[in-house]
Design a protein around this motif. Structure first.
Motif, PDB file in Angstrom:
ATOM      1  N   ARG A  30      -0.848 -12.968   8.423  1.00  0.00           N
ATOM      2  CA  ARG A  30      -2.138 -13.044   7.748  1.00  0.00           C
ATOM      3  C   ARG A  30      -2.648 -14.478   7.786  1.00  0.00           C
ATOM      4  O   ARG A  30      -1.877 -15.429   7.601  1.00  0.00           O
ATOM      5  CB  ARG A  30      -2.019 -12.561   6.299  1.00  0.00           C
ATOM      6  N   ASP A  55       4.886  -7.990   2.925  1.00  0.00           N
ATOM      7  CA  ASP A  55       3.985  -7.812   1.799  1.00  0.00           C
ATOM      8  C   ASP A  55       4.774  -7.913   0.496  1.00  0.00           C
ATOM      9  O   ASP A  55       5.735  -7.166   0.279  1.00  0.00           O
ATOM     10  CB  ASP A  55       3.291  -6.456   1.902  1.00  0.00           C
ATOM     11  N   ASP A  90      -2.137  -6.218  -5.729  1.00  0.00           N
ATOM     12  CA  ASP A  90      -3.442  -5.840  -5.185  1.00  0.00           C
ATOM     13  C   ASP A  90      -3.358  -5.753  -3.663  1.00  0.00           C
ATOM     14  O   ASP A  90      -3.205  -6.770  -2.977  1.00  0.00           O
ATOM     15  CB  ASP A  90      -4.483  -6.881  -5.602  1.00  0.00           C
ATOM     16  N   PRO A  91      -3.478  -4.537  -3.079  1.00  0.00           N
ATOM     17  CA  PRO A  91      -3.350  -4.419  -1.616  1.00  0.00           C
ATOM     18  C   PRO A  91      -4.470  -5.130  -0.864  1.00  0.00           C
ATOM     19  O   PRO A  91      -4.304  -5.512   0.294  1.00  0.00           O
ATOM     20  CB  PRO A  91      -3.377  -2.904  -1.389  1.00  0.00           C
ATOM     21  N   GLU A  92      -5.618  -5.328  -1.519  1.00  0.00           N
ATOM     22  CA  GLU A  92      -6.734  -6.014  -0.868  1.00  0.00           C
ATOM     23  C   GLU A  92      -6.505  -7.516  -0.783  1.00  0.00           C
ATOM     24  O   GLU A  92      -7.090  -8.205   0.050  1.00  0.00           O
ATOM     25  CB  GLU A  92      -8.034  -5.729  -1.631  1.00  0.00           C
ATOM     26  N   ARG A  93      -5.662  -8.037  -1.655  1.00  0.00           N
ATOM     27  CA  ARG A  93      -5.417  -9.481  -1.677  1.00  0.00           C
ATOM     28  C   ARG A  93      -4.375  -9.883  -0.643  1.00  0.00           C
ATOM     29  O   ARG A  93      -4.452 -10.953  -0.054  1.00  0.00           O
ATOM     30  CB  ARG A  93      -4.987  -9.923  -3.081  1.00  0.00           C
ATOM     31  N   GLY A  94      -3.365  -9.051  -0.437  1.00  0.00           N
ATOM     32  CA  GLY A  94      -2.386  -9.330   0.621  1.00  0.00           C
ATOM     33  C   GLY A  94      -1.397 -10.424   0.293  1.00  0.00           C
ATOM     34  O   GLY A  94      -1.120 -11.292   1.137  1.00  0.00           O
ATOM     35  N   HIS A 125     -10.679 -15.334  -1.532  1.00  0.00           N
ATOM     36  CA  HIS A 125     -10.701 -13.948  -1.979  1.00  0.00           C
ATOM     37  C   HIS A 125     -12.054 -13.508  -2.530  1.00  0.00           C
ATOM     38  O   HIS A 125     -12.178 -12.431  -3.086  1.00  0.00           O
ATOM     39  CB  HIS A 125      -9.593 -13.617  -2.982  1.00  0.00           C
ATOM     40  N   THR A 126     -13.052 -14.344  -2.349  1.00  0.00           N
ATOM     41  CA  THR A 126     -14.439 -13.939  -2.628  1.00  0.00           C
ATOM     42  C   THR A 126     -15.255 -14.065  -1.353  1.00  0.00           C
ATOM     43  O   THR A 126     -16.019 -13.170  -0.998  1.00  0.00           O
ATOM     44  CB  THR A 126     -15.060 -14.804  -3.735  1.00  0.00           C
ATOM     45  N   ASP A 132     -10.417 -14.683   2.630  1.00  0.00           N
ATOM     46  CA  ASP A 132      -9.334 -15.551   2.154  1.00  0.00           C
ATOM     47  C   ASP A 132      -9.231 -16.847   2.950  1.00  0.00           C
ATOM     48  O   ASP A 132      -8.246 -17.580   2.817  1.00  0.00           O
ATOM     49  CB  ASP A 132      -7.993 -14.804   2.219  1.00  0.00           C
TER      50      ASP A 132
END
Length: 516
Positions: free
Chosen positions: A277, A302, A338-342, A435-436, A463
């Motif tokens: 990532r 993860d 949070d899976p979206e944050r990784g 993350h925004t 990110d």
């Protein structure tokens, strides 16, 4: 009467007495470092006292040191300690011209202080006390021996043959101390993590990060490259001595508010399908316009998957992570899951195993949170708990609990106070809102100029940072440029200035330059 006056005169010359104190100090430190080489580098009394000083330093002073000295802050601390100790030893030696008691007292005090500092280290066992004990014995022994040698014989010999004897003995003690110090360093090197890191070999992710597009940066226009090399990636930590942990010796314990405690070896982690990532990290000590922000391709697994395997119990709030050197951090469980944050447990960085100074064998990386709550290096323990039950290192020192990274931007070119040709002047830099995501960047020339949109680089992800550039027609004279970022939530970077404590700096980066 003449005999009485002679008896009251100091028996040792000033320089010789001072030299005895300094040589004894060197012998003490070297002996402690040598024994520490068999145990752990942090068992060295000198380093243990330095680590203790870091822990006791007020937050404001520590933040000042990071801002002022950057990666050299620890060298400044150790150098300052050395100067103070040498001066104290010299003064104690001069106070011992008639009797060895003052010098022996000081050397013993240094030894006891080192022992106390070693005993307070959470990463050391009781056997580590052998290092400060060796330091105390060597320092006191050398001081007493040299003082006795210098005091031998009639007073008339002190300035002659006796002084030469002291100098020769002192030189021998210095050589022996140097050999002991080098020996300690070499012994510590036998546990060097670099050889273990080299044996790891190439890390091939089963899920590689998307390729970085060519227009992800404007390096030719003055911005950084999109990916930061491992060598240039910022580093801020409390470790005076970089922990040396071999992959084969490392394990990670996951426990606390979980249904099943887990323990993972390095092979367990490496044997899983690895992911890669692209993540931009930022230090909370980064001032407005500062350089403590970097981007890398991290390789690992993860973190949320590991937590779900253990089974997080209701009411869990934080991951209280511990480094092998005893440093701790508190990370929000909700962010790690949070899976979206990784969030990741990373073992690689930019295509190779983590560099030792960046956490080899493994570290945490949670995008969107400042490093002091998200990026524990050399991590060995994850305890799932509540905020009330455990207080991490920086929380105990007044920093914020959650620490989301704030929307920021920076001007990289031209540099502050640079002189450039009048006419078309290109201004470039970076912006980040991990993350925004960055929506746009606006720049103005002059304190009252209009805000104009800059050209943005291709977005790699929310990110990661984004580069920007803009051109102005600039007449000769002095000028000021200001930048602000607008993130994808619609928030515009504030112009209200705030320092880094307790949860990150705010304000807009402004630079002045001259056109000719």
């Amino acid at each position: 009467m003449e005999t009485s006056r002679t008896a009251r005169e100091p028996r040792l010359p000033v320089f010789g007495a001072a030299l005895i104190g300094v040589v004894a100090l060197a012998a003490a430190l070297a002996a402690g470092h040598l024994v520490a080489g068999f145990i752990s580098a942090n068992a060295s009394p000198y380093l243990a006292v330095g680590n203790g000083a870091i822990d006791l330093t007020p937050v404001g002073l520590k933040d000042f040191a990071v801002r002022t000295f950057g990666v050299y802050d620890k060298l400044v601390l150790l150098g300052g300690m050395a100067v103070v100790m040498v001066l104290a030893a010299a003064v104690a030696g001069m106070a011992s011209r008639r009797s060895p008691v003052p010098g022996i007292t000081l050397i013993a005090a240094f030894g006891l202080l080192g022992g106390f500092a070693v005993a307070q280290r959470p990463d050391l066992s009781a056997v580590a006390l052998l290092a400060p004990l060796a330091s105390l014995i060597a320092g006191v022994g050398v001081f007493f021996w040299l003082h006795r040698l210098a005091s031998a014989g009639p007073q008339s010999e002190v300035a002659g043959a006796s002084r030469r004897s002291v100098l020769l003995a002192g030189a021998g003690a210095v050589v022996a101390a140097g050999a002991a110090g080098v020996g300690g360093q070499l012994l510590a090197g036998t546990r060097d993590a670099e050889s273990s890191r080299a044996a790891v070999g190439r890390l091939v992710p089963a899920e590689p990060a998307p390729p970085i597009p060519a227009d992800a940066d404007f390096a030719k226009l003055g911005t950084p490259t999109f990916l930061t090399s491992n060598r240039d990636f910022y580093r801020v930590d409390t470790a005076l001595s970089v922990p040396q942990v071999r992959a084969e010796d490392w394990s990670l314990r996951l426990h606390g508010m979980v249904r099943e405690e887990k323990r993972f070896s390095y092979d367990d982690i490496r044997g899983r399908p690895l992911i890669e990532r692209t993540i931009t990290m930022t230090c909370v000590s980064n001032e407005v316009g500062g350089n403590y922000v970097s981007t890398a391709n991290f390789i690992g697994v993860d973190l949320g998957d590991l937590l779900r395997e253990a089974g997080i119990l209701p009411g869990a709030e934080q991951i209280h992570s511990t480094s092998v050197d005893g440093w701790t951090a508190g990370s929000p469980v909700i962010a790690a899951l949070d899976p979206e944050r990784g969030a990741m447990l990373a073992i690689g960085m930019n295509g190779e195993p983590l560099p030792v100074e960046h956490g080899f064998p493994a570290r945490m990386v949670i995008p969107g949170l400042y490093g002091y709550v998200s990026a524990t290096k050399w991590v060995k323990d994850l305890e799932i708990t509540t905020w009330k039950a455990r207080r991490a290192y920086w929380l105990e020192r007044g920093w914020g609990e959650q620490a989301p990274i704030k929307t920021q931007s920076r001007i990289d070119s031209p540099k502050g106070f640079e002189t450039v040709p009048a006419g078309k002047v290109r201004v470039s830099g970076v912006a980040w809102a991990q993350h925004t995501g960055i929506e746009r960047v606006e720049v103005r020339l002059g304190a009252n100029g209009s805000w104009l949109p800059a050209t943005l680089s291709r977005e790699v992800g929310v990110d990661t940072w984004r580069m920007w550039w803009i051109e102005f027609d600039v007449p000769a004279g002095s000028h000021q440029v200001t930048v602000r970022a607008v993130d994808k939530s619609g928030y515009t970077q504030t112009d209200a200035r705030a320092g880094t404590v307790p949860d990150g700096a705010t304000g807009r980066h402004v630079i002045s330059f001259t056109a000719r």
